[in-house]
Every structure is written in structure tokens, then in C-alpha cells.
Write an enzyme that holds these catalytic residues in place. Structure first.
Site, PDB file in Angstrom:
ATOM      1  N   SER A 188      40.853 -78.908 -77.969  1.00 28.84           N
ATOM      2  CA  SER A 188      41.732 -79.876 -78.608  1.00 28.84           C
ATOM      3  C   SER A 188      40.964 -81.172 -78.887  1.00 28.84           C
ATOM      4  O   SER A 188      39.844 -81.116 -79.390  1.00 28.84           O
ATOM      5  CB  SER A 188      42.951 -80.100 -77.703  1.00 28.84           C
ATOM      6  OG  SER A 188      44.018 -80.685 -78.405  1.00 28.84           O
ATOM      7  N   ASP A 239      46.583 -71.435 -84.584  1.00 27.68           N
ATOM      8  CA  ASP A 239      46.514 -72.764 -83.940  1.00 27.68           C
ATOM      9  C   ASP A 239      46.664 -73.848 -85.014  1.00 27.68           C
ATOM     10  O   ASP A 239      45.877 -73.917 -85.966  1.00 27.68           O
ATOM     11  CB  ASP A 239      45.168 -72.887 -83.214  1.00 27.68           C
ATOM     12  CG  ASP A 239      45.047 -74.202 -82.438  1.00 27.68           C
ATOM     13  OD1 ASP A 239      45.852 -75.124 -82.683  1.00 27.68           O
ATOM     14  OD2 ASP A 239      44.154 -74.298 -81.580  1.00 27.68           O
ATOM     15  N   HIS A 261      47.706 -72.770 -79.846  1.00 31.13           N
ATOM     16  CA  HIS A 261      46.775 -73.819 -79.413  1.00 31.13           C
ATOM     17  C   HIS A 261      46.558 -73.778 -77.899  1.00 31.13           C
ATOM     18  O   HIS A 261      45.521 -74.216 -77.403  1.00 31.13           O
ATOM     19  CB  HIS A 261      47.330 -75.194 -79.815  1.00 31.13           C
ATOM     20  CG  HIS A 261      46.392 -76.338 -79.528  1.00 31.13           C
ATOM     21  ND1 HIS A 261      45.157 -76.454 -80.132  1.00 31.13           N
ATOM     22  CD2 HIS A 261      46.501 -77.401 -78.702  1.00 31.13           C
ATOM     23  CE1 HIS A 261      44.551 -77.545 -79.692  1.00 31.13           C
ATOM     24  NE2 HIS A 261      45.340 -78.141 -78.817  1.00 31.13           N
TER      25      HIS A 261
END
Ligand SMILES: *[C@@H]1O[C@H](CO)[C@@H](O)[C@H](O)[C@H]1NC(C)=O
Length: 290
Positions: free
Chosen positions: A163, A220, A276
Site C-alpha cells: 500500500s 486491487d 488490496h
């Protein structure tokens, strides 16, 4: 005039037909896959990235903890670890949800990529928030890694993050490379949002080439949450892992330049989603700390 419900239904049908899952079926590209040893590396470095979510990771990925770094103001956290088997110094960054939230509102200003010991070409700009976060820990990280490589000749450097941690790992990789010339370096990011402009993408591609691996899991939504319309561009090399379950044969290497239209960018961003939170079937916050 058609009644509103009919229009809505039509809109829905069009939406479903143009839904990426429908595309998945239609396009069904054959996946040449990646070499199994490379795939195992992608999983291996993900375990560092997930361990960075732990408050305290005594043995990151079972390896020696060198340093924990932390900036309380920007909430930037991570560690430097040393793997004496692979002869590597690994820097992992924690991702935060709040930073991704920041990325979705107006705070996505591109600012000159000014950091320690690095002089990228004029016009190289990166996400102001990510850069600020990196600069709060950069000296600490550079000093620690410098010390390690000087005591361990022949070791290489790896940076990793999930991330926003992936964005920080990307900024860190080119910064460390400039500060420690001649030391081999590799970058692994997972669900990394776009981090800078086109000049930045080209700079990273130029400096790291195939030593940069940017992994995207199925749909994602975070890698596309900051759109190209805002002047952002992904660097390479994207590896799109799709469909699940993850394996070397379901992981595809995309065009090296970063914005391969046949890879994950073909899906409209769905923001923060379940895709994600898991890479290779591993939840992104799993500690591998013993
Ligand atoms: C890329 O990685 C390879 C293999 O680890 C290494 O030999 C090479 O020096 C690295 N390149 C850079 C620019 O660090």
C-alpha cells in the site's frame, strides 16, 4: 420518455456487461507466468511488508532486526533487517489506511522530489504526502543501511512495502541507491498507489529497471486510486497476479514502462477493497516475526 426504473435497469445492464469480470472472461489472456523462483521471491518479500504492520517485529521474516524506525507525526514506521543467508539488508515500510484516504482527497499535490543525496532530473515530482513521510525517516534509514553495508561487504539492499508502504519503498530505493552507489538494490511493492509523475516513473525505470517489481493482486483498487488525470504515472515493472489462487503461472509480467493498458489499469479503481488486503492468500497485516 422511458420510465426512470427502465433507464436504471438499462444502465445496470450496460454496467454489468462492461464490468471488468465480464472483460476477464472475454479477454482471457493466456498467462505466460513468471519463473517459480521469482514468484517465491515475490511472496518472500511480501512477508517483510506485512511484518512492518506489527508494532514490534523481533525477527522480521525470521531474520535479524537491525533497526526500527518511526516518525510519530506522520506515523511512518518500518524496520531495517539483515538476512545473512541471502546477504541482504531489507528495509520494509508499513502502509496505512489513513494515507490512502489522504490520497483520495485533495491532498495529492505533486511536489519536487527533494530528498537526501538524490538529484533527479528537473521536473521529477512525487506525491507530497508520501515524500514528506519518507523524508521524516530517510536519514535514519540511510544511516542504518549505510552502516550495515559497510560492515557486510557484498550484501545487497532490498526495499519492500504494501500500500502506501510500497510508495515509501519506491522513494527509498532510488534514494538509497544514490547514497550508496554501487550497492545492488531491488524494490518489491504490493498494491502501491501511483507515487509520482511521468518524470518520476521514467527515473525509477531508468535507475532500477527490472530490479523494480510492483505487484498488483487481481482487482486491487489502490494502485489506480490516484488517477493519471492528476498527472500521476506508475513506474514499472508491474506484475499482475490474476486470477486467484496465486501461483507463478497466474502472475503475469506487464510492459516494463509501468502503465500497461492490458494489465491492472484496465479495471476502473474500486478503491480500498478486499483484493488490496490479501496478496498470495496472505492477509496484508500478518506478522512473520519469529
Ligand atoms: C539488480 O539486481 C541484480 C541482481 O541482484 C544486481 O546484480 C544488480 O546490480 C542490480 N542492479 C542495480 C541497479 O542495483
Amino acid at each position: 420518455m422511458y420510465p426512470v426504473p427502465l433507464l436504471l435497469t438499462l444502465a445496470l445492464v450496460v454496467r454489468v456487461l462492461s464490468h471488468p469480470f465480464a472483460q476477464d472472461k472475454l479477454q482471457a489472456p493466456d498467462y505466460p507466468g513468471v519463473p517459480p523462483a521469482f514468484f517465491n521471491d515475490l511472496v518472500w518479500y511480501f512477508k517483510y511488508a506485512t511484518s512492518a504492520y506489527s508494532f514490534f517485529c523481533l525477527y522480521p521474516n525470521g531474520k535479524t532486526l537491525v533497526r526500527l524506525f518511526n516518525d510519530p507525526i506522520t506515523d511512518t514506521n518500518g524496520f531495517v533487517a539483515r538476512d545473512d543467508t541471502r546477504k541482504e539488508i531489507v528495509v520494509a515500510f508499513r502502509g496505512t489506511w489513513s494515507a490512502v484516504d489522504i490520497a483520495t482527497d485533495a491532498n495529492v499535490l505533486l511536489t519536487d522530489f527533494v530528498t537526501f543525496g538524490l538529484h533527479p532530473p528537473a521536473g521529477t515530482k512525487v506525491h507530497a504526502g508520501f515524500l514528506f513521510a519518507w523524508n521524516t525517516v530517510a536519514l535514519d534509514v540511510i544511516t542504518s543501511v549505510e552502516r550495515q553495508v559497510s560492515h557486510h561487504p557484498g550484501y545487497s539492499i532490498v526495499t519492500s512495502g504494501h500500500s502506501m508502504g510500497g510508495s515509501l519503498a519506491s522513494l527509498a530505493a532510488v534514494t538509497l541507491q544514490a547514497n550508496l552507489p554501487g550497492i545492488p538494490i531491488r524494490l518489491y511493492t504490493y498494491g502501491q498507489p501511483r507515487t509520482g509523475n511521468e518524470e518520476f516513473a521514467m527515473f525509477v525505470n531508468d535507475r532500477l529497471g527490472f530490479n523494480s517489481s510492483r505487484i498488483v493482486h487481481t482487482s486491487d483498487g489502490v494502485p489506480t486510486i490516484i488517477p493519471v488525470d492528476l498527472g500521476y504515472r506508475h513506474h514499472g515493472v508491474e506484475y499482475w497476479q490474476r486470477p486467484d489462487p496465486a501461483s507463478a503461472s497466474t502472475t503475469r509480467r506487464c510492459d516494463a514502462d509501468g502503465e500497461d493498458p492490458t494489465c491492472s489499469t484496465m479495471n476502473p479503481s474500486r478503491g480500498l477493497n478486499v483484493a488490496h488486503d490479501f496478496y498470495f492468500g496472505i492477509p496484508a497485516v500478518t506478522p512473520f516475526c519469529i
